[in-house]
Design a protein around this motif. Structure first.
Motif, PDB file in Angstrom:
ATOM      1  N   ASP A  73      -2.722   7.141 -13.865  1.00 13.27           N
ATOM      2  CA  ASP A  73      -2.679   6.328 -12.655  1.00 13.27           C
ATOM      3  C   ASP A  73      -1.328   5.617 -12.610  1.00 13.27           C
ATOM      4  O   ASP A  73      -0.462   5.823 -13.484  1.00 13.27           O
ATOM      5  N   THR A  74      -1.151   4.742 -11.605  1.00 13.73           N
ATOM      6  CA  THR A  74       0.080   3.974 -11.497  1.00 13.73           C
ATOM      7  C   THR A  74       0.130   2.890 -12.571  1.00 13.73           C
ATOM      8  O   THR A  74      -0.882   2.578 -13.216  1.00 13.73           O
ATOM      9  N   ALA A  75       1.294   2.277 -12.735  1.00 12.70           N
ATOM     10  CA  ALA A  75       1.469   1.279 -13.790  1.00 12.70           C
ATOM     11  C   ALA A  75       0.580   0.062 -13.559  1.00 12.70           C
ATOM     12  O   ALA A  75      -0.018  -0.479 -14.499  1.00 12.70           O
ATOM     13  N   ASP A  76       0.451  -0.404 -12.300  1.00 16.47           N
ATOM     14  CA  ASP A  76      -0.388  -1.580 -12.026  1.00 16.47           C
ATOM     15  C   ASP A  76      -1.851  -1.301 -12.320  1.00 16.47           C
ATOM     16  O   ASP A  76      -2.559  -2.126 -12.913  1.00 16.47           O
ATOM     17  N   ASN A  77      -2.333  -0.145 -11.920  1.00 15.42           N
ATOM     18  CA  ASN A  77      -3.732   0.188 -12.194  1.00 15.42           C
ATOM     19  C   ASN A  77      -3.981   0.371 -13.684  1.00 15.42           C
ATOM     20  O   ASN A  77      -5.054   0.012 -14.195  1.00 15.42           O
ATOM     21  N   LEU A  78      -3.007   0.930 -14.402  1.00 19.57           N
ATOM     22  CA  LEU A  78      -3.174   1.068 -15.844  1.00 19.57           C
ATOM     23  C   LEU A  78      -3.275  -0.287 -16.518  1.00 19.57           C
ATOM     24  O   LEU A  78      -4.036  -0.464 -17.479  1.00 19.57           O
ATOM     25  N   THR A  79      -2.521  -1.267 -16.029  1.00 18.89           N
ATOM     26  CA  THR A  79      -2.607  -2.615 -16.604  1.00 18.89           C
ATOM     27  C   THR A  79      -3.996  -3.209 -16.397  1.00 18.89           C
ATOM     28  O   THR A  79      -4.574  -3.818 -17.304  1.00 18.89           O
ATOM     29  N   ALA A  80      -4.561  -3.022 -15.206  1.00 19.05           N
ATOM     30  CA  ALA A  80      -5.904  -3.541 -14.934  1.00 19.05           C
ATOM     31  C   ALA A  80      -6.955  -2.840 -15.788  1.00 19.05           C
ATOM     32  O   ALA A  80      -7.881  -3.479 -16.320  1.00 19.05           O
ATOM     33  N   ILE A  81      -6.832  -1.529 -15.958  1.00 16.77           N
ATOM     34  CA  ILE A  81      -7.802  -0.791 -16.773  1.00 16.77           C
ATOM     35  C   ILE A  81      -7.683  -1.196 -18.230  1.00 16.77           C
ATOM     36  O   ILE A  81      -8.690  -1.370 -18.936  1.00 16.77           O
ATOM     37  N   ARG A  82      -6.450  -1.361 -18.713  1.00 16.81           N
ATOM     38  CA  ARG A  82      -6.262  -1.787 -20.104  1.00 16.81           C
ATOM     39  C   ARG A  82      -6.876  -3.162 -20.345  1.00 16.81           C
ATOM     40  O   ARG A  82      -7.489  -3.409 -21.387  1.00 16.81           O
ATOM     41  N   SER A  83      -6.741  -4.066 -19.396  1.00 11.06           N
ATOM     42  CA  SER A  83      -7.331  -5.390 -19.539  1.00 11.06           C
ATOM     43  C   SER A  83      -8.853  -5.326 -19.560  1.00 11.06           C
ATOM     44  O   SER A  83      -9.513  -6.034 -20.331  1.00 11.06           O
TER      45      SER A  83
ATOM     46  N   LYS B 273       0.831  -1.207   0.000  1.00 13.20           N
ATOM     47  CA  LYS B 273       0.000   0.000   0.000  1.00 13.20           C
ATOM     48  C   LYS B 273       0.861   1.251   0.000  1.00 13.20           C
ATOM     49  O   LYS B 273       0.582   2.220  -0.723  1.00 13.20           O
ATOM     50  N   ASP B 274       1.942   1.221   0.793  1.00 13.74           N
ATOM     51  CA  ASP B 274       2.844   2.391   0.809  1.00 13.74           C
ATOM     52  C   ASP B 274       3.514   2.579  -0.538  1.00 13.74           C
ATOM     53  O   ASP B 274       3.665   3.715  -1.018  1.00 13.74           O
ATOM     54  N   ILE B 275       3.918   1.482  -1.157  1.00 14.12           N
ATOM     55  CA  ILE B 275       4.560   1.605  -2.477  1.00 14.12           C
ATOM     56  C   ILE B 275       3.594   2.158  -3.505  1.00 14.12           C
ATOM     57  O   ILE B 275       3.954   2.986  -4.350  1.00 14.12           O
ATOM     58  N   GLN B 276       2.324   1.713  -3.428  1.00  8.80           N
ATOM     59  CA  GLN B 276       1.336   2.205  -4.382  1.00  8.80           C
ATOM     60  C   GLN B 276       1.073   3.693  -4.187  1.00  8.80           C
ATOM     61  O   GLN B 276       0.859   4.424  -5.159  1.00  8.80           O
ATOM     62  N   GLU B 277       1.103   4.143  -2.931  1.00  6.32           N
ATOM     63  CA  GLU B 277       0.880   5.566  -2.686  1.00  6.32           C
ATOM     64  C   GLU B 277       2.053   6.415  -3.168  1.00  6.32           C
ATOM     65  O   GLU B 277       1.879   7.593  -3.488  1.00  6.32           O
ATOM     66  N   LEU B 278       3.242   5.832  -3.213  1.00  4.05           N
ATOM     67  CA  LEU B 278       4.418   6.583  -3.645  1.00  4.05           C
ATOM     68  C   LEU B 278       4.805   6.306  -5.093  1.00  4.05           C
ATOM     69  O   LEU B 278       5.743   6.916  -5.606  1.00  4.05           O
ATOM     70  N   ALA B 279       4.097   5.386  -5.760  1.00  4.50           N
ATOM     71  CA  ALA B 279       4.457   5.049  -7.139  1.00  4.50           C
ATOM     72  C   ALA B 279       4.185   6.228  -8.067  1.00  4.50           C
ATOM     73  O   ALA B 279       3.217   6.978  -7.879  1.00  4.50           O
TER      74      ALA B 279
ATOM     75  N   LEU C 222     -11.414   0.888 -10.372  1.00  5.37           N
ATOM     76  CA  LEU C 222     -10.084   0.444 -10.770  1.00  5.37           C
ATOM     77  C   LEU C 222      -9.041   1.533 -10.623  1.00  5.37           C
ATOM     78  O   LEU C 222      -7.860   1.293 -10.865  1.00  5.37           O
ATOM     79  N   LEU C 223      -9.450   2.724 -10.255  1.00  4.54           N
ATOM     80  CA  LEU C 223      -8.528   3.843 -10.077  1.00  4.54           C
ATOM     81  C   LEU C 223      -8.046   3.898  -8.635  1.00  4.54           C
ATOM     82  O   LEU C 223      -8.780   3.549  -7.699  1.00  4.54           O
ATOM     83  N   SER C 224      -6.816   4.317  -8.464  1.00  4.66           N
ATOM     84  CA  SER C 224      -6.314   4.571  -7.117  1.00  4.66           C
ATOM     85  C   SER C 224      -6.825   5.929  -6.644  1.00  4.66           C
ATOM     86  O   SER C 224      -7.547   6.632  -7.355  1.00  4.66           O
TER      87      SER C 224
END
Length: 539
Positions: free
Chosen positions: A428-438, A373-379, A408-410
């Motif tokens: 958004d962050t890279a992980d969230n963009l991957t989920a949205i693209r899918s 969670k901390d990494i996602q907030e700082l990504a 799906l957005l942070s």
């Protein structure tokens, strides 16, 4: 420990016979109450050699005289178990790879007051054991020496089958008693690595490094079985074989692999938690027998790891002793018993099993989630443009930023819609963009439509057709002479006939019959012409 001391300080009374009996009892109790760690001898080496008849001779060395051991044979799976009392193990390795004749491996398991040797066999064979001073000799005959009726019902694969490349041999589907769909996959080798993961409304199974026969590369429609499984599709890809199991509705899955067979069970979700607790867990491991008094938990875990050949890591906080007496129990059930008894739990990561106290594992997982969670907030945030081809970009954006925990957005993400080009602008962050693209790739598909065509033909009856004919024949003849002309019209025929008659007259030989030819002469027997004829012919 204290009993012999009390007996030593007992004062002799009465007769010498009583003193003799007292001394004998004290000696016997002292022998029974030897400290557990006071081993008489220790095993120092192990060697093997192939016999001329195809068997194997095992030789175990000790640093002192060995007491006669006790051995017994297990048929399924084929194993020879040897217990050496008052013996410790000082060997550099606990597992000896033999792979000669009927012997696969030899596992050394130290226990409280004894050492157990487990000889893993290819199949059940005749054996003999002798002890001479500090040497233990075990003779095992060649495979095939025992008739097939006395062998294990599930013998090990033949050498030819071992050398063949791994592949899928069969794919079957069954319906269980509780309405679950059971997919059974036959493997040519029990060492095939299988990766099972749920993905959306389906389960994806990947068999690494295996081949797929052409007759098994297919799609199975299993809707009629009335299970959560609707379709099973198996295809070959670069890294092995991928199986996709499509489901309908909520489901739970259980996968296990044993003896060259992989089984995947897809069962419906039960709403009653009590019913879930009453569901009996299925164990599929190979049977194992354990009989120890106050053995260390870490030693039991080491024994199970050597028995199964799996990678196992025990935390430093795993401690304590346990007393076990299990006879022909699946190894995974034995592991669960040990873990539940000592308040431990395990986690599987790929092909590694991590064992630690339940509280410690829970704390580690909680710390990992907080770190993520901390990494996602700082990504760092990234921007991406997603073009929507078939759906409306505004509807896709509403799904992306839907409320109620399904967004799906942070917290720092944002989505904007360009109505003119039907494009999503996502930040958004890279992980969230991957989920949205899918999600966009899954939903942005053409909707099936029905095309209806109609053709109207208008016919009227107010039309006319003209059909006409003008036919005639002209002939001029006497006894031996004829004149006949063919042209495209009556006027041309008159001209030809007139010219012929003029030539006859000029030659001094007038035609004996006078024929009235001329432009006004009508020679047609039938005269019903049309206004615009398609063609003309005159004879």
């Amino acid at each position: 420990m204290t009993m012999p001391r009390e007996i030593r300080h007992m004062k002799p009374r009465h007769t010498p016979a009583r003193r003799w009996v007292t001394a004998a009892i004290a000696k016997a109790l002292a022998a029974l109450l030897i400290p557990i760690n006071a081993y008489a001898v220790a095993l120092t080496g192990m060697n093997f050699a192939a016999t001329p008849t195809g068997g194997v001779q095992l030789q175990v060395q000790a640093d002192g005289a060995l007491a006669p051991g006790r051995a017994f044979l297990i048929n399924d799976p084929p194993r020879l178990v040897i217990d050496l009392p008052a013996t410790d193990a000082a060997l550099p390795e606990r597992t000896k790879n033999v792979d000669t004749g009927p012997v696969g491996t030899v596992v050394v398991v130290p226990g409280e007051g004894r050492t157990r040797l487990v000889v893993n066999l290819v199949e059940t064979v005749k054996w003999s054991m002798t002890t001479a001073d500090n040497t233990l000799l075990v003779m095992l005959d060649a495979p095939g020496a025992i008739p097939s009726a006395a062998r294990s019902p599930t013998p090990a694969p033949a050498p030819m089958a071992r050398s063949a490349g791994p592949r899928l041999s069969s794919i079957d589907f069954h319906r269980g008693d509780r309405g679950e769909g059971r997919i059974v996959v036959g493997l040519s080798s029990p060492d095939v690595q299988v990766n099972t993961r749920p993905q959306g409304g389906r389960v994806v199974v990947e068999f690494s490094g295996v081949g797929l026969p052409a007759e098994l590369s297919r799609r199975l429609d299993v809707t009629d079985f009335a299970t959560p499984v609707t379709r099973v599709e198996t295809r070959q890809y670069a890294g092995g074989v991928r199986m996709e199991v499509a489901t309908g509705g909520a489901f739970e899955h259980l996968a296990y692999q044993a003896n060259g067979q992989y089984t995947l069970e897809i069962s419906p979700v039960r709403d009653d938690p009590a019913a879930q607790r009453n569901v009996k867990k299925a164990y599929s491991g190979e049977p194992i027998s354990l009989n120890f008094q106050s053995i260390e938990v870490r030693a039991v875990l080491q024994l199970l790891a050597d028995f199964t050949g799996k990678n196992l890591v025990a935390a430093d906080t795993v401690a304590g002793n346990i007393t076990l007496r299990l006879q022909n129990v699946p190894w995974d059930q034995a592991l669960d018993i040990v873990l539940k008894t000592k308040g431990l739990d395990m986690r599987r990561k790929d092909n590694v099993i991590l064992v630690a106290p339940q509280a410690e594992l829970a704390a580690q997982e909680k710390a990992e989630l907080e770190a993520q969670k901390d990494i996602q907030e700082l990504a760092p945030l990234r921007t991406e443009f997603l073009t929507v081809n078939y759906a409306k970009a505004s509807e896709i954006a509403r799904l992306v930023k839907s409320t109620g925990g399904g967004s799906l957005l942070s917290e720092r993400g944002n989505v904007t819609v360009d109505e003119r080009t039907n494009t999503l602008l996502v930040q958004d962050t890279a992980d969230n963009l991957t989920a949205i693209r899918s999600m966009v790739a899954t939903l942005d598909i053409p909707v099936r439509q029905v095309l209806i065509e109609s053709r109207i033909v208008i016919v009227s009856d107010d039309f006319s057709r003209d059909l006409g004919v003008r036919a005639g024949f002209t002939r001029v003849s006497d006894d031996i002479k004829d004149l006949m002309a063919v042209s495209g019209s009556a006027q041309a025929t008159d001209t030809i006939m007139g010219s012929a008659l003029d030539n006859l007259a000029s030659s001094g030989q007038p035609f004996p019959v006078e024929v009235p030819f001329g432009p006004t002469f009508d020679r047609y027997n039938v005269n019903m012409p049309v206004a615009n004829p398609a063609g003309r012919i005159a004879l």
